[in-house]
Structure formats: structure tokens, C-alpha cells
Design a protein around this motif. Structure first.
Motif, PDB file in Angstrom:
ATOM      1  N   MET A  29     -92.200  62.484  35.772  1.00  9.58           N
ATOM      2  CA  MET A  29     -91.683  61.231  36.327  1.00  9.58           C
ATOM      3  C   MET A  29     -91.086  61.489  37.721  1.00  9.58           C
ATOM      4  O   MET A  29     -89.948  61.147  38.022  1.00  9.58           O
ATOM      5  CB  MET A  29     -90.629  60.599  35.401  1.00  9.58           C
ATOM      6  CG  MET A  29     -91.177  60.075  34.092  1.00  9.58           C
ATOM      7  SD  MET A  29     -92.423  58.763  34.264  1.00  9.58           S
ATOM      8  CE  MET A  29     -91.411  57.295  34.499  1.00  9.58           C
ATOM      9  N   GLU A  63     -93.404  48.533  30.848  1.00 10.73           N
ATOM     10  CA  GLU A  63     -93.721  48.929  32.218  1.00 10.73           C
ATOM     11  C   GLU A  63     -92.613  49.866  32.630  1.00 10.73           C
ATOM     12  O   GLU A  63     -91.431  49.528  32.504  1.00 10.73           O
ATOM     13  CB  GLU A  63     -93.663  47.697  33.123  1.00 10.73           C
ATOM     14  CG  GLU A  63     -94.985  47.168  33.583  1.00 10.73           C
ATOM     15  CD  GLU A  63     -94.759  46.061  34.603  1.00 10.73           C
ATOM     16  OE1 GLU A  63     -94.748  46.368  35.795  1.00 10.73           O
ATOM     17  OE2 GLU A  63     -94.572  44.901  34.173  1.00 10.73           O
ATOM     18  N   LEU A  64     -92.979  51.042  33.134  1.00  7.75           N
ATOM     19  CA  LEU A  64     -91.971  52.055  33.441  1.00  7.75           C
ATOM     20  C   LEU A  64     -91.861  52.241  34.957  1.00  7.75           C
ATOM     21  O   LEU A  64     -92.849  52.132  35.675  1.00  7.75           O
ATOM     22  CB  LEU A  64     -92.343  53.389  32.772  1.00  7.75           C
ATOM     23  CG  LEU A  64     -92.718  53.316  31.279  1.00  7.75           C
ATOM     24  CD1 LEU A  64     -93.086  54.705  30.764  1.00  7.75           C
ATOM     25  CD2 LEU A  64     -91.584  52.710  30.454  1.00  7.75           C
ATOM     26  N   PHE A  65     -90.657  52.538  35.402  1.00  7.84           N
ATOM     27  CA  PHE A  65     -90.423  52.755  36.834  1.00  7.84           C
ATOM     28  C   PHE A  65     -89.778  54.127  37.038  1.00  7.84           C
ATOM     29  O   PHE A  65     -89.588  54.890  36.091  1.00  7.84           O
ATOM     30  CB  PHE A  65     -89.540  51.622  37.380  1.00  7.84           C
ATOM     31  CG  PHE A  65     -90.201  50.273  37.299  1.00  7.84           C
ATOM     32  CD1 PHE A  65     -90.918  49.764  38.368  1.00  7.84           C
ATOM     33  CD2 PHE A  65     -90.127  49.513  36.125  1.00  7.84           C
ATOM     34  CE1 PHE A  65     -91.547  48.524  38.284  1.00  7.84           C
ATOM     35  CE2 PHE A  65     -90.747  48.272  36.033  1.00  7.84           C
ATOM     36  CZ  PHE A  65     -91.463  47.776  37.115  1.00  7.84           C
ATOM     37  N   ARG A  66     -89.426  54.404  38.304  1.00 11.20           N
ATOM     38  CA  ARG A  66     -88.900  55.736  38.639  1.00 11.20           C
ATOM     39  C   ARG A  66     -87.590  56.061  37.937  1.00 11.20           C
ATOM     40  O   ARG A  66     -87.192  57.232  37.878  1.00 11.20           O
ATOM     41  CB  ARG A  66     -88.637  55.831  40.150  1.00 11.20           C
ATOM     42  CG  ARG A  66     -89.872  55.766  40.985  1.00 11.20           C
ATOM     43  CD  ARG A  66     -89.466  55.630  42.450  1.00 11.20           C
ATOM     44  NE  ARG A  66     -90.596  55.164  43.253  1.00 11.20           N
ATOM     45  CZ  ARG A  66     -90.464  54.550  44.419  1.00 11.20           C
ATOM     46  NH1 ARG A  66     -89.278  54.316  44.921  1.00 11.20           N
ATOM     47  NH2 ARG A  66     -91.532  54.172  45.072  1.00 11.20           N
ATOM     48  N   ALA A  67     -86.891  55.043  37.476  1.00 12.92           N
ATOM     49  CA  ALA A  67     -85.588  55.273  36.853  1.00 12.92           C
ATOM     50  C   ALA A  67     -85.697  55.723  35.399  1.00 12.92           C
ATOM     51  O   ALA A  67     -84.677  55.937  34.749  1.00 12.92           O
ATOM     52  CB  ALA A  67     -84.730  54.007  36.939  1.00 12.92           C
ATOM     53  N   ILE A  68     -86.913  55.855  34.885  1.00 14.33           N
ATOM     54  CA  ILE A  68     -87.066  56.447  33.551  1.00 14.33           C
ATOM     55  C   ILE A  68     -87.016  57.969  33.717  1.00 14.33           C
ATOM     56  O   ILE A  68     -87.708  58.534  34.559  1.00 14.33           O
ATOM     57  CB  ILE A  68     -88.399  56.003  32.896  1.00 14.33           C
ATOM     58  CG1 ILE A  68     -88.376  54.486  32.606  1.00 14.33           C
ATOM     59  CG2 ILE A  68     -88.683  56.791  31.618  1.00 14.33           C
ATOM     60  CD1 ILE A  68     -87.376  54.029  31.545  1.00 14.33           C
TER      61      ILE A  68
END
Lengths: 107, 258, 150
Positions: A29, A63-68
Motif C-alpha cells: 500500500m 474502495e481502498l485509498f492510501r490511508a489503508i
């Protein structure tokens, strides 16, 4: 690594039971904000989507973003309806698709 | 750097001024004071380590289990996994055939070269981390006990000397944080005793899994000293001193550390 | 590169050595979350309540903060949660995740681990099958590590 996902799902359940499902996926990630030892920016590399299908029907998605956090971890739920397959799918930012399935027996 | 340097100096200044003894005269951390790094983590981080599903270190352990049983001449063709229970708790260890002190990583690489006709894996390579993690996990809960006499003695002395030697632009020795000030706050952290029993471990700051030597490189860099090579004799010697210093602590790998 | 950095190289690159991600990247502007919300839900009102968001009040490391979100809902075909969206307003990019749920979920609860680039407010907004929107927020302090080079 070939071990790219760990899945925790019951092998057996009774009809109507709410099941807890967990997934832990090996993935950096990478946010695109970090720099390597020599100060060079490490390019962004994230998973953008995760889905769980129960006998082909989607029961959960994200939906995943950089904060995962690195090595994404997810816990979610589904109702046991009939015996069959739980398929976990995840997608990289350049469209790479991955999938892993487990069998569920509903009594 | 400017933000934490004053804090660090303020914390350590009294010891730095008062203590002019050379390292050979410094006492070792008393065995009864020994505490795992887990004791200095938040409850949430401890819970993550204890959760054998959510602990991301198990991604490496499982990969290691696969590697252990695969290949033309698999590790498992000589070693039944259960016969290795406890083995990792006795490393580093002097190996007469190699004529050197070997830690677990080096032992695995020796096996690859002498028994499996495979090239050694690079330190910090995913496969070596995975195999080390798997073998270490087979000794989870076992007390760390290493031999420091005989042929291991010179390595032990060398490792101990490194531990007590001031170094780097900050002119700090390992003991000044990890013997003299463990349990105190340094910015948001509680200083640990620098115990090696959770390694290899998943380090949150790295956002990945890594070796004890990588962790020690960060310590050296932290005091602005030149980090030594991972897998070097000096770090393996330091690892032996650390393992002796941790005697009796349970092996916790795959640990979670800050 | 060789495992050992030469002294000069080390000094030159010392600042980058730890690859700390919580570094000088601009935080999202306050209006950014509102824009995202308008894009997702138009001008529908967002009411407080129904959503529980759990994050440790203090995290010793911003790289992996446990988060649990749950919405009060019977999760039936007639009445269920359709979406849960999460925002960290002070992160360089405020989006955390957008979860899609339905009656097949049985329970409107999701747990994950997130990154927080510093102490801040985290928001959770849930959309229900009747189109109503519910939200909550919680504050989390992220402490600074001792031995990092900034």
C-alpha cells in the motif's frame, strides 16, 4: 510472495447465522509519499478495491485509498444462506486482479 | 532532528556526564530486570501481536512454511518441523564446520549451500525473512538460552564491547538508552530494553517485516553512527550478547514493534 | 547498493534514511471532504447518530491504527446500510475507504487498519437504503516516535 492473502472464514455454519469473515492481504500500500535510502520517491502502489462474493453474489466491497495501512486487513460479515463458495477478490491500481476462494458448508 | 535532539540529550545528560567508566567495567542488565519489548507497547499493539490471524508477521511465517516444504531438496526432507521446536531459542551459535558464529539467518543459508545445493539468500530477502520467521515461530514461547563459552567467547566479548561502546555523532552507546533509561519516555515512545526476543518482527515504522540486524542498523543510524552490514560478524556478535542478555525471555517472533 | 553506506554517503542521505512517511506532504484542505461528500451524496442532509466509530484515543504509531465502524441497522431487504465512507481530514488525501454493504451482510460492521498522518478527527458517514445519511466523528492522537530523523 505466493502467500498473498490469509482468510479466516468458518468452514461450517447454520442457515441464517451471521458469519464474521476476515482477510489479511500482503501488499505494501505504497502511498507515493515515501522516499528510499537515496531520497528517490517510491512510486504509489496501492490496492484500489476489495470484494467478497458468496456463490457469485457480491455481499461486501470496499474502495481502498492510501490511508489503508500496509498489508490491508478487513473484517466484515455475511449471512449463511446455502453451501457454496466465498470468493475474495482484490484489485491493484493498474488493474491487476487477484482472487482466492474458500468453501462453506451450510447445515 | 532539531526537535528531538534536545529531548534526547536532556534525558541522557546526567548519565553521560557522570559515567566515565570504560565498557568493561559497566554492569550488564541484571537478569531479574529483563523485560520483553512487548511490555513497552500499547495494549492495541500487544493485541495485534497476540492475534495470530491479524498479526501481519504471519504472512511471512506462512510463506516460510511453504518454502520449508518445497523444492527439489526441501528443508523438510531433513527436518521434521517439530524436531526444530526450541532450536531458534539457542541462536546465535558457534558452528565448528563453518568456523564462525551463525545466527538463524546464517544457519539457513549454510544449509542451503552445504545440503541443498542452493545459493545463499540475501539478508533481508523476502524468502530468508520468511524461512527465518517460520523456524523462529516453531520455538515460540521457548526461553532464550545461548552458549557463550568456548569458541563463542570471543564473539560474545566483541558483541558486548559493541554494546557498551559510544558511537556516532551523538556519542551514545546502546546501554545508555537500553540499560540506564529503559521505561522512561523519549518523546512519544517508552524506551525499551532493546531485547531481541520478538525478531524477526513486523515493525510498524517500516510497515513491513524485517530482521533484528535491520533494526540494529536503525539504532546505529539513530545515534548518527555508520550502520554495519546486516549479517556482518559484528552484528551477529552483538546479537549473541543481546540473546545472552535476554536469557530466559520467551521467543515471541513474529513480534510487532514500533 | 552495498549494505554499508560510506560515511559521506550516509551523512548526505541521513535525512532520508528512515523513509518516514509522515513527512511534509500537505494536508487535505478543510473543504476537500465537503467536496467529496457533495460528489457522493449531493446536498442530502447528514444527521448525527446511528454510527459508532472506534479508534484508540492515542496511537503510538500512525502507520497502523485499528478502526472499527458499526451502524445500527436491522440489515433487512427493506432497511439496511448501503455504504459507509471514512475520512481523515488531515491526511494528505482525506479518503480512507468506501465500503459497500447490503442485506446479505447481516451486520453493518467493518474493521480495518488505517494510516493517520498526525493527530486528527476521523469521520464516518453511513448511507441507508432509505437514502438517509448518518455520521459520527472521533479524535485520535498520534504520538511522535523517539528515534526518527526529520
Amino acid at each position: 510472495m505466493s502467500t498473498t492473502i490469509r482468510i479466516a472464514a468458518p468452514k461450517q455454519a447454520s442457515r441464517g447465522e451471521v458469519l464474521e469473515l476476515k482477510a489479511l492481504i500482503r501488499h505494501p500500500m505504497e502511498t507515493g509519499y515515501r522516499r528510499d535510502l537515496y531520497g528517490k520517491q517510491i512510486p504509489e502502489n496501492i490496492l484500489t478495491r476489495f470484494e467478497c462474493l458468496y456463490n457469485g453474489e457480491r455481499v461486501f466491497a470496499g474502495e481502498l485509498f492510501r490511508a489503508i495501512a500496509a498489508d490491508p486487513f478487513l473484517t466484515f460479515y455475511t449471512v449463511a444462506l446455502e453451501s457454496g463458495t466465498l470468493e475474495f477478490r482484490w484489485v491493484g491500481q493498474d488493474g491487476q486482479r487477484y482472487s482466492e476462494s474458500v468453501e462453506l458448508e451450510v447445515l | 532532528m532539531t526537535r528531538w535532539l534536545p529531548t534526547l540529550l536532556l534525558t541522557l545528560a546526567p548519565a553521560a556526564v557522570a559515567d566515565t567508566r570504560s565498557f568493561v567495567d559497566r554492569p550488564d542488565l541484571p537478569a531479574e530486570a529483563v523485560q520483553s519489548g512487548s511490555a513497552f507497547l500499547t495494549a492495541e499493539t500487544r493485541a495485534l501481536q497476540a492475534d495470530d490471524f491479524a498479526n501481519p508477521g504471519y504472512l511471512w511465517v506462512e510463506r516460510g512454511r511453504e518454502l520449508f516444504g518445497s523444492g527439489e531438496k526441501a528443508c523438510s526432507s531433513c527436518h521434521q518441523a517439530d524436531t526444530l521446536a526450541g532450536a531458534a531459542a539457542h541462536y546465535p551459535q558457534y558452528d565448528a564446520a563453518a568456523g564462525a558464529l551463525l545466527n538463524l539467518e546464517a544457519r539457513i543459508n549454510r544449509c542451503r549451500q552445504s545440503h541443498q545445493a542452493l545459493p545463499p539468500l540475501a539478508y533481508e530477502a523476502e524468502e530468508l525473512l520468511a524461512l527465518t520467521a517460520y523456524v523462529a515461530t516453531l520455538s515460540q514461547g521457548q526461553a532464550i538460552t545461548v552458549a557463550i563459552g568456548g569458541a563463542a567467547a570471543p564473539y560474545f566479548q566483541q558483541g558486548r564491547a559493541y554494546y557498551f561502546q559510544r558511537r556516532g555523532q551523538l556519542n551514545l552507546a546502546c546501554n545508555q538508552c537500553h540499560d540506564d533509561h529503559w521505561g522512561k519516555q523519549l518523546r512519544g515512545d517508552t524506551i525499551s530494553q532493546g531485547q531481541p526476543n520478538a525478531w524477526p518482527a513486523y515493525r510498524l515504522e517500516w510497515q513491513t517485516f524485517g530482521s533484528l540486524h535491520r533494526r540494529i542498523r536503525d539504532c546505529d543510524a539513530g545515534v548518527r553512527a555508520e550502520p554495519q552490514a546486516s549479517g556482518s560478524e559484528i552484528y551477529t556478535s552483538l546479537e549473541l550478547y543481546l540473546a545472552w542478555r535476554a536469557r530466559g525471555l520467551s521467543l515471541e517472533s513474529p513480534g510487532i514493534r514500533r | 547498493m552495498a549494505e554499508t553506506l560510506r560515511r559521506r554517503e550516509f551523512l548526505a542521505h541521513g535525512a532520508a534514511l528512515f523513509s518516514v512517511a509522515l513527512v511534509p506532504v500537505a494536508a487535505a484542505t478543510p473543504g476537500e471532504v465537503e467536496l467529496e461528500l457533495a460528489g457522493l451524496f449531493g446536498d442530502r442532509p447528514i444527521l448525527p447518530g446511528r454510527v459508532t466509530l472506534e479508534i484508540p484515543p492515542i496511537s503510538e504509531n500512525g502507520y497502523s491504527v485499528p478502526l472499527s465502524v458499526e451502524v445500527e441497522s436491522p440489515m433487512t431487504v427493506e432497511d439496511h446500510v448501503t455504504r459507509i465512507v471514512l475520512f481523515a481530514e488531515e491526511n494528505p488525501q482525506p479518503n480512507i475507504a468506501r465500503f459497500e454493504l447490503g442485506p446479505r451482510a447481516g451486520r453493518a460492521r467493518v474493521q480495518t487498519r488505517i494510516r493517520l498522518g498526525g493527530s486528527q478527527k476521523v469521520r464516518a458517514i453511513a448511507e441507508l437504503s432509505d437514502g438517509s445519511l448518518w455520521s459520527t466523528e472521533t479524535f485520535s492522537i498520534v504520538t511522535l516516535a523517539a528515534c526518527i530523523i526529520q
